[in-house]
Design an enzyme around this catalytic site. Structure first.
Site, mmCIF file in Angstrom:
data_model
loop_
_atom_site.group_PDB
_atom_site.id
_atom_site.type_symbol
_atom_site.label_atom_id
_atom_site.label_comp_id
_atom_site.label_asym_id
_atom_site.label_seq_id
_atom_site.Cartn_x
_atom_site.Cartn_y
_atom_site.Cartn_z
ATOM 1 N N HIS A 58 0.857 -1.184 0.000
ATOM 2 C CA HIS A 58 0.000 0.000 0.000
ATOM 3 C C HIS A 58 0.899 1.242 0.000
ATOM 4 C CE1 HIS A 58 1.092 0.108 4.222
ATOM 5 N NE2 HIS A 58 0.537 -1.075 4.422
ATOM 6 N N HIS B 141 4.070 1.275 2.274
ATOM 7 C CA HIS B 141 5.236 0.592 1.697
ATOM 8 C C HIS B 141 5.841 1.447 0.583
ATOM 9 C CE1 HIS B 141 2.690 -2.986 2.996
ATOM 10 N NE2 HIS B 141 3.822 -3.228 3.636
ATOM 11 N N LYS C 210 5.733 3.137 11.682
ATOM 12 C CA LYS C 210 4.448 2.515 12.051
ATOM 13 C C LYS C 210 4.672 1.359 13.030
ATOM 14 C CE LYS C 210 0.406 0.273 11.198
ATOM 15 N NZ LYS C 210 0.798 -1.066 11.594
ATOM 16 N N ASP C 211 5.731 0.587 12.795
ATOM 17 C CA ASP C 211 6.081 -0.525 13.685
ATOM 18 C C ASP C 211 7.291 -0.085 14.525
ATOM 19 O OD1 ASP C 211 4.227 -2.742 12.600
ATOM 20 O OD2 ASP C 211 5.142 -1.887 10.804
ATOM 21 N N GLN D 287 9.430 -2.593 16.289
ATOM 22 C CA GLN D 287 10.201 -3.383 15.310
ATOM 23 C C GLN D 287 11.455 -2.628 14.874
ATOM 24 O OE1 GLN D 287 8.490 -5.903 12.014
ATOM 25 N NE2 GLN D 287 8.899 -4.064 10.834
ATOM 26 N N VAL E 202 2.656 6.521 7.103
ATOM 27 C CA VAL E 202 1.697 7.070 6.139
ATOM 28 C C VAL E 202 0.291 6.698 6.601
ATOM 29 C CG1 VAL E 202 0.920 6.999 3.734
ATOM 30 C CG2 VAL E 202 3.368 6.893 4.266
ATOM 31 N N MET F 148 -1.886 3.332 7.623
ATOM 32 C CA MET F 148 -2.072 2.309 6.589
ATOM 33 C C MET F 148 -1.460 0.999 7.055
ATOM 34 S SD MET F 148 -1.676 4.106 2.961
ATOM 35 C CE MET F 148 -2.864 5.321 2.445
HETATM 36 P P1 AMP Z 1 4.890 -5.263 6.478
HETATM 37 O O1 AMP Z 1 4.653 -5.629 5.058
HETATM 38 O O2 AMP Z 1 3.650 -4.979 7.261
HETATM 39 O O3 AMP Z 1 5.838 -6.205 7.178
HETATM 40 O O4 AMP Z 1 5.650 -3.878 6.434
HETATM 41 C C1 AMP Z 1 6.844 -3.713 5.713
HETATM 42 C C2 AMP Z 1 7.465 -2.386 6.078
HETATM 43 O O5 AMP Z 1 6.563 -1.337 5.748
HETATM 44 C C3 AMP Z 1 7.742 -2.275 7.587
HETATM 45 O O6 AMP Z 1 8.989 -1.613 7.777
HETATM 46 C C4 AMP Z 1 6.590 -1.423 8.055
HETATM 47 O O7 AMP Z 1 6.883 -0.678 9.227
HETATM 48 C C5 AMP Z 1 6.382 -0.510 6.883
HETATM 49 N N1 AMP Z 1 5.033 0.060 6.908
HETATM 50 C C6 AMP Z 1 3.854 -0.608 7.046
HETATM 51 N N2 AMP Z 1 2.826 0.259 7.100
HETATM 52 C C7 AMP Z 1 3.365 1.499 6.995
HETATM 53 C C8 AMP Z 1 2.815 2.823 7.015
HETATM 54 N N3 AMP Z 1 1.506 3.044 7.133
HETATM 55 N N4 AMP Z 1 3.667 3.872 6.890
HETATM 56 C C9 AMP Z 1 5.006 3.667 6.785
HETATM 57 N N5 AMP Z 1 5.579 2.438 6.776
HETATM 58 C C10 AMP Z 1 4.775 1.375 6.876
#
Ligand code: AMP
Length: 293
Positions: free
Chosen positions: A39, A42, A154-155, A158, A181, A189
């Site tokens: 989204h 990412h 967001k995380d 992590q 974001v 998101m």
């Molecule tokens: P995920 O696919 O959920 O493991 O996320 C992959 C990366 O995208 C991780 O570093 C997340 O922290 C980052 N991420 C997920 N959602 C957002 C967001 N809304 N804004 C910024 N980064 C994000």
């Protein structure tokens, strides 16, 4: 910028060779690890990596070891074709999309076990989650030996766990943390937002409202107990089941004391079967003025 569709690479050895050759040719390589179902959050990480690096690799891998036995591993959205379409105009050179057996060879018995910032919050609610995250990130860094890796604030927890692991193991990669974001109503998101029903979706704004309440009270000089109570109330007011609503030290996640100068506000809650998390790092504030004797 890479102007064509990204090459999809399935094997760690091939991926390592491609990144190694690019770096040997003097190119700066960026890496964005993801679980797919991409989204705009990412995309913001990928866009930043593309601005700051000559070549960018994005991994798409739903990592089984970071899901608990009752969590949504089987259900987690997988849509590689749509993800590739989203990445193509951004200038990504490689998408690393390994099978589970490529990352966890049959008989695999090795894990990265993390402490420190991994212990509280998500670590308490999701036992083993951060060991799974650290293990996969470590293996992905070996397959994609980039100059820099991009993670989302967001995380927040992590980002602390990955930064600490990278430092503790001496991994030769820079960790870059990028802002969260949000949807127009403030909801962060997340690939998991797709699980929310039409009735639940408007209530999910409660997480952002709880953080906004924390920001307002923080700026007014309030103490930790009052801020945590206000966050909890904002979540309960929209019938969100609170997992936690707390302030913590932004670097260690230790309890911050009653009148901290620095803090991150963290919330986690459930709407039906969907669990959401969010956070905001609060601005540095002045120490309280000592009362006159
Ligand atoms: P995920 O696919 O959920 O493991 O996320 C992959 C990366 O995208 C991780 O570093 C997340 O922290 C980052 N991420 C997920 N959602 C957002 C967001 N809304 N804004 C910024 N980064 C994000």
């Amino acid at each position: 910028m890479h102007a064509a569709a990204p090459d999809v690479v399935r094997e760690a050895g091939s991926m390592r060779g491609l990144v190694g050759a690019a770096r040997a040719a003097g190119r700066r390589v960026g890496f964005v690890p993801t679980m797919g179902a991409l989204h705009a959050g990412h995309a913001s990480l990928v866009a930043r990596a593309c601005r700051e690096c000559d070549d960018v690799a994005v991994s798409i891998f739903v990592n089984p070891t970071q899901f608990g036995p009752r969590e949504d591993f089987a259900l987690y959205p997988r849509r590689l074709a749509a993800d590739l379409a989203l990445l193509e105009p951004l200038g990504v050179r490689w998408v690393y999309a390994p099978d589970v057996a490529e990352v966890y060879p049959p008989g695999d018995a090795t894990r990265v076990v993390v402490g420190g910032p991994a212990v509280r919050f998500e670590g308490e609610r999701r036992p083993g989650h951060f060991d799974g995250v650290a293990t996969v990130v470590c293996r992905l860094f070996l397959a994609v030996p980039a100059d820099a890796a991009y993670f989302g604030a967001k995380d927040w927890q992590q980002t602390l766990v990955v930064t600490r692991m990278t430092r503790d193991l001496g991994l030769p990669i820079e960790i870059v943390v990028c802002p969260t974001v949000r949807e127009p109503d403030g909801l962060a998101m997340s690939s998991r937002n797709a699980y929310l029903s039409a009735a639940e979706r408007p209530r999910a704004v409660a997480l952002r409202e709880a953080l906004a309440a924390a920001e307002t009270l923080w700026a007014a000089g309030a103490g930790t107990a009052a801020i945590e109570a206000a966050m909890r109330q904002a979540l309960c007011g929209r019938d969100v089941d609170v997992d936690y609503a707390a302030l913590a030290d932004p670097d260690t996640l230790a309890p911050p004391g009653e009148l901290p100068r620095r803090a991150v506000a963290l919330v986690a809650g459930r709407l039906g079967s969907t669990r959401l998390i969010d956070n905001v790092v609060l601005p540095l504030r002045e120490p309280p003025v000592a009362a006159a004797p």
